[in-house]
Design a protein around this motif. Structure first.
Motif, short mmCIF file in Angstrom:
data_model
loop_
_atom_site.label_atom_id
_atom_site.label_comp_id
_atom_site.label_asym_id
_atom_site.label_seq_id
_atom_site.Cartn_x
_atom_site.Cartn_y
_atom_site.Cartn_z
N PRO A 79 48.80 59.48 50.02
CA PRO A 79 49.58 58.81 51.37
C PRO A 79 50.64 58.20 50.75
N HIS A 80 51.96 57.99 51.85
CA HIS A 80 53.12 57.63 51.32
C HIS A 80 53.67 56.93 52.64
N CYS A 113 59.33 54.46 49.33
CA CYS A 113 57.91 54.75 49.62
C CYS A 113 57.43 53.08 48.85
N LEU A 115 54.27 52.36 48.52
CA LEU A 115 53.32 52.60 47.49
C LEU A 115 53.68 53.35 46.26
N HIS A 116 54.85 53.98 46.14
CA HIS A 116 55.10 54.52 44.88
C HIS A 116 56.65 54.16 44.92
N MET A 119 59.91 56.24 44.52
CA MET A 119 60.31 57.49 45.37
C MET A 119 61.48 56.87 46.18
CU LIG Z 1 54.54 57.38 48.23
#
Ligand SMILES: [Cu+2]
Length: 126
Positions: A79-80, A113, A115-116, A119
């Protein structure tokens, strides 16, 4: 259409048939114009896609005109999200999930992103 034209030839004589043929020619020219206009309209709608693949926004930098809708698609198995602080925030996108945002104000929109956070991407709107 062809059989109708042939029938006209037999029933109504060559002058009418010639008029029919002319009419057919005009009709195709008009169709061609309509077809071209449609293609131009599609371009004018300005939709642009960004793919999320292997933890990367592709293309990472994008320049679009005001009014453009950008759609992000998550091609990863992970997921992103797409978040631009104070501007827009997607829900978590699963595989093949999409998020669209229409840019109505010029400026540079950096996004990432959530979550990351490594990115990142930029949409420049002009
Ligand atoms: Cu992500």
């Amino acid at each position: 259409m062809i059989s109708a034209t042939l029938r006209s030839l037999g029933l109504l004589g060559p002058a009418f048939a010639a008029a029919m043929l002319l009419h057919v020619n005009f009709a195709s020219a008009e169709d061609a114009k309509v077809e071209t206009a449609k293609v131009e309209n599609t371009k004018a709608e300005d939709t642009t896609k960004v793919m999320i693949d292997n933890f990367t926004f592709e293309p990472p930098q994008l320049t679009v005109k005001v009014g453009t809708t950008v759609t992000w698609t998550n091609r990863d198995d992970i997921p992103h999200t797409v978040v631009s602080a104070g501007k827009f925030r997607s829900k978590t996108m699963d595989t093949d999930g999409t998020f669209s945002f229409t840019f109505t104000t010029a400026g540079e929109y950096k996004y990432f992103c959530s979550l990351h956070p490594h990115m990142t991407g930029t949409v420049k709107v002009e």
